[in-house]
Design a protein around this motif. Structure first.
Motif, PDB file in Angstrom:
ATOM      1  N   SER A 114       0.815  -1.207   0.000  1.00 25.60           N
ATOM      2  CA  SER A 114       0.000   0.000   0.000  1.00 25.60           C
ATOM      3  C   SER A 114       0.851   1.260   0.000  1.00 25.60           C
ATOM      4  N   SER A 115       2.089   1.156   0.480  1.00 25.40           N
ATOM      5  CA  SER A 115       2.933   2.346   0.613  1.00 25.40           C
ATOM      6  C   SER A 115       3.585   2.772  -0.697  1.00 25.40           C
ATOM      7  N   ALA A 116       3.600   1.902  -1.693  1.00 25.73           N
ATOM      8  CA  ALA A 116       4.187   2.257  -2.992  1.00 25.73           C
ATOM      9  C   ALA A 116       3.348   1.616  -4.086  1.00 25.73           C
ATOM     10  N   PRO A 117       2.076   2.015  -4.154  1.00 25.43           N
ATOM     11  CA  PRO A 117       1.161   1.302  -5.049  1.00 25.43           C
ATOM     12  C   PRO A 117       1.422   1.597  -6.526  1.00 25.43           C
ATOM     13  N   ASN A 118       1.161   0.597  -7.330  1.00 22.97           N
ATOM     14  CA  ASN A 118       1.216   0.781  -8.782  1.00 22.97           C
ATOM     15  C   ASN A 118       0.205  -0.172  -9.384  1.00 22.97           C
ATOM     16  N   PRO A 119      -0.295   0.141 -10.583  1.00 23.94           N
ATOM     17  CA  PRO A 119      -1.396  -0.662 -11.121  1.00 23.94           C
ATOM     18  C   PRO A 119      -0.961  -1.956 -11.793  1.00 23.94           C
ATOM     19  N   PHE A 121      -0.137  -3.405 -14.487  1.00 26.86           N
ATOM     20  CA  PHE A 121      -0.769  -4.062 -15.638  1.00 26.86           C
ATOM     21  C   PHE A 121       0.228  -4.607 -16.637  1.00 26.86           C
ATOM     22  N   CYS A 125       5.407  -1.433 -15.544  1.00 27.29           N
ATOM     23  CA  CYS A 125       4.750  -0.705 -14.449  1.00 27.29           C
ATOM     24  C   CYS A 125       5.571  -0.773 -13.185  1.00 27.29           C
ATOM     25  N   SER A 126       6.100  -1.928 -12.944  1.00 26.40           N
ATOM     26  CA  SER A 126       6.902  -2.183 -11.763  1.00 26.40           C
ATOM     27  C   SER A 126       7.410  -3.615 -11.904  1.00 26.40           C
ATOM     28  N   ALA A 129       6.918  -6.445  -9.328  1.00 26.42           N
ATOM     29  CA  ALA A 129       5.590  -7.022  -9.095  1.00 26.42           C
ATOM     30  C   ALA A 129       5.356  -8.212 -10.023  1.00 26.42           C
ATOM     31  N   GLY A 369      -5.669  -3.129 -14.269  1.00 31.67           N
ATOM     32  CA  GLY A 369      -4.814  -2.939 -13.104  1.00 31.67           C
ATOM     33  C   GLY A 369      -4.900  -4.097 -12.124  1.00 31.67           C
ATOM     34  N   ARG A 370      -3.849  -4.250 -11.303  1.00 29.81           N
ATOM     35  CA  ARG A 370      -3.800  -5.329 -10.318  1.00 29.81           C
ATOM     36  C   ARG A 370      -2.838  -4.964  -9.200  1.00 29.81           C
ATOM     37  N   ARG A 371      -3.193  -5.368  -7.973  1.00 29.39           N
ATOM     38  CA  ARG A 371      -2.318  -5.099  -6.825  1.00 29.39           C
ATOM     39  C   ARG A 371      -1.122  -6.046  -6.824  1.00 29.39           C
ATOM     40  N   PHE A 372      -0.101  -5.654  -6.116  1.00 28.39           N
ATOM     41  CA  PHE A 372       1.172  -6.383  -6.013  1.00 28.39           C
ATOM     42  C   PHE A 372       1.036  -7.441  -4.906  1.00 28.39           C
TER      43      PHE A 372
ATOM     44  N   GLY B  85      13.353  -2.881  -8.053  1.00 25.19           N
ATOM     45  CA  GLY B  85      12.527  -3.299  -9.184  1.00 25.19           C
ATOM     46  C   GLY B  85      11.187  -2.588  -9.241  1.00 25.19           C
ATOM     47  N   THR B  87       8.950   0.728 -10.013  1.00 23.82           N
ATOM     48  CA  THR B  87       8.844   2.045 -10.646  1.00 23.82           C
ATOM     49  C   THR B  87       7.986   2.904  -9.729  1.00 23.82           C
ATOM     50  N   TRP B  89       5.594   5.289  -8.833  1.00 24.78           N
ATOM     51  CA  TRP B  89       4.443   6.029  -9.366  1.00 24.78           C
ATOM     52  C   TRP B  89       4.127   7.265  -8.526  1.00 24.78           C
ATOM     53  N   GLN B  90       4.668   7.327  -7.308  1.00 24.98           N
ATOM     54  CA  GLN B  90       4.419   8.498  -6.465  1.00 24.98           C
ATOM     55  C   GLN B  90       5.576   9.498  -6.527  1.00 24.98           C
ATOM     56  N   CYS B 102      -1.433   7.638  -3.550  1.00 23.04           N
ATOM     57  CA  CYS B 102      -0.953   7.068  -2.298  1.00 23.04           C
ATOM     58  C   CYS B 102      -0.950   8.151  -1.242  1.00 23.04           C
ATOM     59  N   VAL B 107      -2.634   4.306   3.480  1.00 18.92           N
ATOM     60  CA  VAL B 107      -1.739   3.247   3.945  1.00 18.92           C
ATOM     61  C   VAL B 107      -2.225   2.704   5.289  1.00 18.92           C
ATOM     62  N   ASP B 110      -5.313   0.642   4.885  1.00 21.74           N
ATOM     63  CA  ASP B 110      -4.971  -0.681   4.348  1.00 21.74           C
ATOM     64  C   ASP B 110      -4.368  -1.582   5.427  1.00 21.74           C
ATOM     65  N   THR B 164     -11.263  -2.123 -10.395  1.00 19.72           N
ATOM     66  CA  THR B 164     -10.736  -1.153 -11.369  1.00 19.72           C
ATOM     67  C   THR B 164     -11.881  -0.671 -12.249  1.00 19.72           C
ATOM     68  N   PHE B 324      -4.484   2.346  -4.341  1.00 20.17           N
ATOM     69  CA  PHE B 324      -4.964   1.283  -5.219  1.00 20.17           C
ATOM     70  C   PHE B 324      -5.266   0.024  -4.413  1.00 20.17           C
TER      71      PHE B 324
END
Lengths: 512, 512
Positions: A114-119, A121, A125-126, A129, A369-372, B85, B87, B89-90, B102, B107, B110, B164, B324
């Motif tokens: 939750s502290s470094a969220p990214n989608p 996909f 993206c990351s 993940a 999108g999807r959570r890690f 690894g 990226t 996004w924030q 975020c 946080v 969550d 989403t 997210f």
């Protein structure tokens, strides 16, 4: 708005309060005691709002506040207004539905996620993940004994995290239907049919509703412990073929919700031998995690899963120590997912995706999108190790076997089916006024008595079980799996079950 | 396995490390610099594993460890193996795709959600989860100015959190199709069609793929700023009717992904007047949150959303300060969801559900289980207040307007479309060897130059933008919205953009 140092303070406090929660968990009522509408009623006059805000808040009882509030008040309101409305699925006396996993490892993983969220996909993206998901899905597949082509590292099949088993099944149905209609483009959707049984989780019926495709629930019998037999499936396939229907899939279950029934995968595999386009999805949402233990692999039918299943699902978030949500789905051929679901518009294109060197998981599920979520599996499997995971599963099964032995030894109850993994299904067996001369009991009357028994159980705050109806028989389910449940809680549960049964029988006798 | 006190220690450390992360965020590369496959390579020899475990780990490089590991090592590996690894996004210099929100409030929400998880499929699962969702969805609807029948408290329509915008759209298509086929049971699925535009998010095409229903993308024009016009829709409706097709839905967008285009909802509403069974879904996944500010409601077409939309979606997890995932969907009539999706097997029945006194959100989405995401909205809206939320949206739009003003004033670039909310779409405008005598430029050559420009931009670690293609024109997108972005970062971005453009033009000139 919290700045970094305010977050540190609030975060420490949240961690401390979660510790308090777990220290006090056993003393809390399992079931929330609030009445419908409690929260709206509680919100307007909530006294934790500083005096200066009361006017605003009373005017806007049903609106967000105009001005931000102090976070301490908000955090306090979680304790005061939310927790009393929570049913505690991690309570050691929670025996309802199936367990919902919660480990501290999972909590901390969720905190990082939750502290470094990214989608998430695509790979870019990351990268972590996507790559960690590919790694831990292989770890899990190996831990369960799934064969090589279910592994991401095989490059052929692979594993992907979905939200729930309903999502996993829906994805599988979409892939199966897409595969079938690509092979048979002349077939109309109206003529497609897929199979479940009357004991399959609602995910089958719902997939049919969502997709507008016929879902046919096949009958199962008590004498087969409510498992689907090959002969029943074969007959359905033949009937539907004669009627001009096109069967494209069977959703088989290892561990049904009602009674933990295990469909006969070997027979099912043989039955569809003459229907090579029929996809076999194995839903083992709850019981699949038992595959981690070699001694349960025969009952959970590992060999036949490996031999016959096109797709296989189990939920780590049920009995698998990973916090909700985390449903894991494997397929033997990843192209069946990507052929059905790949869309790559320009704004989603990436260097590595174009080159085919990376997996873009968006094409393995319905959304974008999807959570890690793989981080949770990583933290849990590393902290527990395979041994720790196995011990936890074994403990649940042992505790359930203990409960089942108490039921068996009691003259008041019967097990409606054989205990399955960590689930027992039982009911009161008692003479009723309309019992037959030959000693047989009226089902309707017994159902009535057992409904009364369950009503008593479900009105208690200190335990939670669920009801079910199997082929017309009303039963009570007892599912073990919360991490803090010990023999002591089974003993307490047994006392409660006996007390409520005695009360129900007494009430029943008076009424007759 | 962590016990309570070990969790406290690990939790504090995680909080501290998240603080460190945010203190250092600006100095990190925006884009992860790892190469595909980095993680599998990094795992076997990872040196944080205590010596006694190395042998096991090397043998099982691709497997979960047999024995549990020390949680400190696992937590350290998040820093060492995962964060590189990621990226970011924030990051304040993240201008790609759309932002992913975020906030520390999110946080902490969550963290609480993960600490007491439940599958939330009905009211009884955990009353607080259902009730808070009903409350905060009303708060949000009011903040956005949505009319009364979108509110849960209306008892008619209502709001529900989906994962989403793709899920929200898919749910809307399922509801629309179900409504249509219940009214017209004789219609075959093959004859159904729904509309999007060429600029609609991939959610439209994907819904068509998933459901096996035709999705027709209508053309939009540069002169209309890529918005769908009523005349185009009307013509499509007539054409399809003549061809024996049955249009049942239009997905209109407020703020497309490529260019922030806003379809003309008023014209669309008028165009479907003669087709009363056509459902209008408004996807405002990104831009919908601007409705919180009265001054953007005209551009975001609030009046027409209220007048014409059957369903409306915006994602709090993009530009709406909620971590997210958190996509919010409102419908004007909740029965259209429940009629399409309601399944209630015996094991899911509950006292209050049967009595109809509570909402069972499982019948409002595709899956069964659902996370308790409303807590995040509650924490965020209370801590920011409506004013704080508005200020944040305004800040993003102001910063984008500043960037657009720099582009406008530069002889090197052009805005391909008018800036929309917090998004600018631009490209290099430069004479090319095949420029015409009349001064017109070759689109292909310019696309090539701009691809080279974007390749330069995307190879940099210190900034991230994304590409897009609009009606054959290659463009670069600049989307503002990360919470820490200030004017300084826009200035830095502008310098980078100019440098990379100069380099691309120079390289280009040499090649000719």
């Amino acid at each position: 708005m919290l700045d970094i140092e305010e977050f540190r303070k609030a975060g420490y406090q949240a961690i401390d309060r979660i510790c308090d929660y777990y220290y006090s968990l056993e003393k809390l009522p399992v079931v929330s005691q609030v009445q419908p509408g409690y929260l709206r009623k509680a919100l307007p006059g909530k006294c934790s709002i500083p005096v200066s805000h009361i006017e605003v808040d009373q005017k806007n009882a049903d609106s967000a506040p105009e001005q931000g509030e102090d976070f301490q008040d908000i955090q306090d309101d979680y304790q005061k207004l939310i927790l009393p409305g929570v049913t505690h699925w991690q309570h050691p006396s929670f025996f309802a539905f199936f367990p919902t996993a919660c480990t501290f490892e999972g909590v901390i993983a969720d905190l990082y996620i939750s502290s470094a969220p990214n989608p998430g996909f695509n790979w870019a993206c990351s990268p972590a993940a996507t790559e960690l998901e590919a790694v831990v899905m292989d770890w899990a597949a190996k831990m369960f004994g799934l064969q090589n082509n279910f592994l991401n590292s095989s490059g052929v099949g692979g594993g992907v995290i979905q939200t729930t088993a309903s999502d996993s099944a829906l994805v599988a149905v979409v892939a199966a239907r897409s595969l079938y209609t690509r092979k048979h483009p002349e077939i109309k959707q109206e003529d497609l049919v897929f199979y479940t049984t009357t004991q399959t989780h609602s995910l089958g019926v719902k997939a049919g509703l969502v997709l507008g495709v016929q879902c046919r629930a096949l009958e199962v019998e008590a004498e087969d412990q409510f498992a689907l037999r090959g002969s029943v499936l074969r007959q359905a396939l033949e009937e539907d073929k004669e009627r001009g229907k096109h069967p494209f899939m069977i959703i088989a279950t290892v561990g049904t919700t009602s009674s933990g029934a295990v469909d006969r995968l070997g027979e099912i595999g043989e039955a569809v031998r003459d229907y090579p386009d029929v996809w076999i999805h194995v839903d083992a949402a709850w019981a699949g995690v038992t595959l981690a233990c070699p001694e349960f692999r025969e009952k959970a039918q590992l060999e036949n899963i490996n031999k016959y299943a096109d797709s296989f699902c189990t939920n780590f978030h049920k009995w698998g120590l990973v916090n909700f949500d985390c449903s894991t789905l494997w397929v033997k051929d990843r192209r069946y997912l990507t052929d059905a679901l790949d869309i790559t518009p320009e704004f989603l294109r990436s260097k590595h995706g174009d080159a085919g060197t990376v997996v873009d998981y968006r094409n393995w599920h319905l959304a974008l999108g999807r959570r890690f979520r793989s981080l949770k599996i990583w933290f849990v499997l590393r902290s527990y190790g395979i041994h720790g995971f196995q011990n936890y599963i074994r403990q649940g099964i042992e505790l359930n076997e203990y409960f089942a032995s108490l039921v068996r030894a009691s003259p008041t109850f019967e097990l409606v089916t054989e205990p399955s993994f960590a689930l027992s299904v039982f009911r009161i067996l008692h003479e009723t006024p309309d019992s037959q001369a030959d000693g047989s009991l009226s089902r309707d009357s017994l159902n009535e008595l057992n409904r009364s028994f369950y009503a008593g159980l479900s009105s208690r705050p200190d335990i939670l079980l669920t009801q079910t109806m199997i082929n017309g028989t009303f039963c009570v389910r007892f599912a073990v799996g919360a991490a803090r449940t010990t023999k002591k809680h089974i003993d307490e549960a047994w006392t409660i079950v006996q007390d409520e049964a005695a009360a129900a029988v007494k009430k029943w006798s008076k009424l007759q």
